[in-house]
Scaffold this active site. Structure first.
Site, PDB file in Angstrom:
ATOM      1  N   CYS A  20       0.816  -1.228   0.000  1.00 26.41           N
ATOM      2  CA  CYS A  20       0.000   0.000   0.000  1.00 26.41           C
ATOM      3  C   CYS A  20       0.845   1.273   0.000  1.00 26.41           C
ATOM      4  CB  CYS A  20      -0.938   0.014   1.197  1.00 26.41           C
ATOM      5  SG  CYS A  20      -1.860  -1.507   1.383  1.00 26.41           S
ATOM      6  N   HIS A  35      -3.493   7.023   2.679  1.00 27.59           N
ATOM      7  CA  HIS A  35      -3.891   5.697   2.185  1.00 27.59           C
ATOM      8  C   HIS A  35      -5.228   5.346   2.842  1.00 27.59           C
ATOM      9  CE1 HIS A  35      -4.218   1.567   1.360  1.00 27.59           C
ATOM     10  NE2 HIS A  35      -3.766   1.138   2.523  1.00 27.59           N
ATOM     11  N   ASN A  45     -10.324  -0.218   0.413  1.00 27.88           N
ATOM     12  CA  ASN A  45      -8.868  -0.118   0.428  1.00 27.88           C
ATOM     13  C   ASN A  45      -8.318  -0.692  -0.879  1.00 27.88           C
ATOM     14  OD1 ASN A  45      -6.127  -0.586   0.747  1.00 27.88           O
ATOM     15  ND2 ASN A  45      -6.291  -1.413   2.812  1.00 27.88           N
TER      16      ASN A  45
HETATM   17  O1  UT7 Z   1      -3.770  -1.283   3.829  1.00 27.47           O
HETATM   18  C1  UT7 Z   1      -3.016  -2.017   4.732  1.00 27.47           C
HETATM   19  C2  UT7 Z   1      -3.812  -3.169   5.255  1.00 27.47           C
HETATM   20  N1  UT7 Z   1      -4.826  -2.678   6.122  1.00 27.47           N
HETATM   21  C3  UT7 Z   1      -4.932  -3.137   7.352  1.00 27.47           C
HETATM   22  O2  UT7 Z   1      -4.160  -3.945   7.762  1.00 27.47           O
HETATM   23  C4  UT7 Z   1      -6.075  -2.648   8.202  1.00 27.47           C
HETATM   24  C5  UT7 Z   1      -5.691  -2.417   9.641  1.00 27.47           C
HETATM   25  N2  UT7 Z   1      -6.641  -2.963  10.574  1.00 27.47           N
HETATM   26  C6  UT7 Z   1      -7.977  -2.665  10.571  1.00 27.47           C
HETATM   27  O3  UT7 Z   1      -8.458  -1.898   9.775  1.00 27.47           O
HETATM   28  C7  UT7 Z   1      -8.844  -3.285  11.640  1.00 27.47           C
HETATM   29  O4  UT7 Z   1      -8.016  -3.923  12.596  1.00 27.47           O
HETATM   30  C8  UT7 Z   1      -9.872  -4.312  11.061  1.00 27.47           C
HETATM   31  C9  UT7 Z   1     -10.972  -3.579  10.319  1.00 27.47           C
HETATM   32  C10 UT7 Z   1      -9.201  -5.293  10.134  1.00 27.47           C
HETATM   33  C11 UT7 Z   1     -10.525  -5.099  12.202  1.00 27.47           C
HETATM   34  O5  UT7 Z   1     -11.160  -4.203  13.106  1.00 27.47           O
HETATM   35  P1  UT7 Z   1     -10.886  -4.298  14.672  1.00 27.47           P
HETATM   36  O6  UT7 Z   1     -11.663  -3.232  15.297  1.00 27.47           O
HETATM   37  O7  UT7 Z   1      -9.405  -4.295  14.865  1.00 27.47           O
HETATM   38  O8  UT7 Z   1     -11.544  -5.693  15.047  1.00 27.47           O
HETATM   39  P2  UT7 Z   1     -10.852  -6.987  15.652  1.00 27.47           P
HETATM   40  O9  UT7 Z   1      -9.992  -7.685  14.638  1.00 27.47           O
HETATM   41  O10 UT7 Z   1     -10.244  -6.645  16.980  1.00 27.47           O
HETATM   42  O11 UT7 Z   1     -12.122  -7.904  15.924  1.00 27.47           O
HETATM   43  C12 UT7 Z   1     -13.143  -7.559  16.860  1.00 27.47           C
HETATM   44  C13 UT7 Z   1     -14.255  -8.581  16.798  1.00 27.47           C
HETATM   45  C14 UT7 Z   1     -13.792 -10.020  16.875  1.00 27.47           C
HETATM   46  O12 UT7 Z   1     -14.760 -10.743  17.606  1.00 27.47           O
HETATM   47  P3  UT7 Z   1     -14.530 -11.089  19.159  1.00 27.47           P
HETATM   48  O13 UT7 Z   1     -13.263 -11.886  19.211  1.00 27.47           O
HETATM   49  O14 UT7 Z   1     -14.409  -9.763  19.844  1.00 27.47           O
HETATM   50  O15 UT7 Z   1     -15.769 -11.854  19.517  1.00 27.47           O
HETATM   51  C15 UT7 Z   1     -13.805 -10.477  15.444  1.00 27.47           C
HETATM   52  O16 UT7 Z   1     -13.999 -11.883  15.315  1.00 27.47           O
HETATM   53  O17 UT7 Z   1     -14.968  -8.472  15.551  1.00 27.47           O
HETATM   54  C16 UT7 Z   1     -15.008  -9.752  14.902  1.00 27.47           C
HETATM   55  N3  UT7 Z   1     -14.952  -9.524  13.465  1.00 27.47           N
HETATM   56  C17 UT7 Z   1     -16.047  -9.308  12.708  1.00 27.47           C
HETATM   57  N4  UT7 Z   1     -17.346  -9.260  13.007  1.00 27.47           N
HETATM   58  C18 UT7 Z   1     -18.211  -9.010  12.004  1.00 27.47           C
HETATM   59  C19 UT7 Z   1     -13.843  -9.459  12.669  1.00 27.47           C
HETATM   60  N5  UT7 Z   1     -14.209  -9.202  11.416  1.00 27.47           N
HETATM   61  C20 UT7 Z   1     -15.570  -9.113  11.410  1.00 27.47           C
HETATM   62  C21 UT7 Z   1     -16.502  -8.834  10.397  1.00 27.47           C
HETATM   63  N6  UT7 Z   1     -17.816  -8.786  10.743  1.00 27.47           N
HETATM   64  N7  UT7 Z   1     -16.147  -8.620   9.117  1.00 27.47           N
END
Ligand code: UT7
Length: 328
Positions: free
Chosen positions: A116, A255, A285
């Protein structure tokens, strides 16, 4: 090098595929919903390319637009840089596909593989090539068909990625879009963000395909924290090197990874979201393409005026990162 003769962006072009995929559409494929995706990322919908539409095809659309706007022909271009994490092939590289598609002649054609952050890397390289008088007109392209390397069984990542392309024509601009300063960096971190298979470490096999190892794997939380910190540090450093305060930045074009990352970092630097271009709600993205697509929108909507300081910020797999401070 005085600002009046330095390398800068003469024109921008962008392209996104026609097909719109909404959060509700994704909810039919993985266990997710519109509310979660929007709250956690800011994304409402994204564009996904046709099966027969490839990274270089999208790049070519964007280049055509950039060249038309600059009143230039493909044969006026002397160097092609394509930033991509989803190339047409390993080789010929995607820049060669663009060269062939636009009949540009036997000019140097180079792919940049910093995920990215590729476009901001490319802009620094292009400015250096122009400023050393080695080349006059250099194309910097960010182009991605991320849908071809997305794991559509992983709800934690498939909701983020999308397809599209943007191109910038870098030349001596006599003050228009001058690249004042850039800095790029990288630090090895395999676990945070990778595509595991398809290279010499893990050639394609039945197992790599069955286990979805040719697609993007990411540790979202770790990358999130890293990105907030890097966006903050880079904004402060760019202002210091440019001799300006954050108040003087007219527009930040980051980005388009996640609106919460961007808001959190900008809040710490003291830049209000009214001075930040966000279009990830509509385009998701698109990795290296996200900044030139957003820049195109900013220019089209009159959000950048002559004399404005514009800051481009990126981070990505590698991990890699970079910024360009531009005086428009
Ligand atoms: O361009 C470079 C690449 N970009 C990135 O790497 C993006 C950087 N990271 C992010 O944007 C965020 O970390 C994400 C959008 C990927 C994830 O958001 P988050 O607020 O960090 O969520 P999380 O991974 O901590 O997950 C929270 C909860 C989990 O459930 P539990 O364990 O709390 O019960 C996940 O299993 O949300 C759950 N979860 C979802 N629920 C519904 C993860 N993905 C989803 C989903 N829909 N798509």
């Amino acid at each position: 090098m005085s600002e009046t003769t330095s390398a800068g962006i003469l024109s921008i072009g962008a392209y996104v595929p026609e097909r719109v995929v909404t959060n509700d559409d994704l909810a039919k494929v993985v266990d997710t919903n519109d509310e979660w995706i929007f709250q956690r990322t800011g994304i409402r919908e994204r564009r996904i390319a046709r099966p027969d539409e490839y990274t270089s095809d999208m790049a070519i659309h964007a280049v055509r637009q950039a060249l038309e706007r600059a009143d230039m022909k493909p044969t006026d271009v002397e160097y092609i840089l394509v930033a991509t994490a989803s190339p047409d092939n390993t080789f010929p590289n995607t820049a060669c596909w663009v060269q062939k598609g636009l009949e540009m002649g036997d000019i140097p054609s180079l792919d940049i593989s910093t995920a990215c952050a590729g476009f901001v890397y490319g802009l620094e390289l292009a400015a250096a090539l122009v400023n050393t008088d080695s080349y006059r007109n250099v194309l910097v392209i960010g182009a991605e068909k991320l849908s071809s390397v997305t794991n559509f069984t992983d709800r934690g990542s498939c909701i983020l990625f999308a397809d599209g392309a943007g191109a910038a024509l870098v030349t001596r601009t006599r003050g228009l879009g001058t690249v004042l300063c850039s800095r790029n960096g990288a630090r090895y971190d395999y676990d945070a963000l990778n595509i595991a298979a398809g290279g010499s470490r893990m050639p394609a096999s039945h197992e790599t395909v069955e286990k979805n190892m040719h697609t993007i794997a990411l540790k979202g939380r770790a990358v999130y924290k890293f990105a907030v910190q890097k966006f903050m540090e880079m904004s402060q450093e760019a202002c210091k090197r440019g001799g300006i305060s954050p108040d003087q930045i007219a527009l930040v074009v980051p980005h388009q990874a996640n609106v919460n990352i961007i808001e959190s970092a900008m809040g710490r630097v003291g830049i209000g979201m009214d001075r930040v271009l966000i279009n990830l709600d509509r385009f998701g993205n698109t990795s290296s393409a996200s900044i030139p697509i957003a820049l195109d929108e900013a220019l089209h909507n009159g959000r950048i005026k002559r004399g404005d300081y514009v800051l481009l910020l990126a981070f990505g797999g590698g991990l890699s990162w970079g910024y360009n401070l531009i005086r428009w």
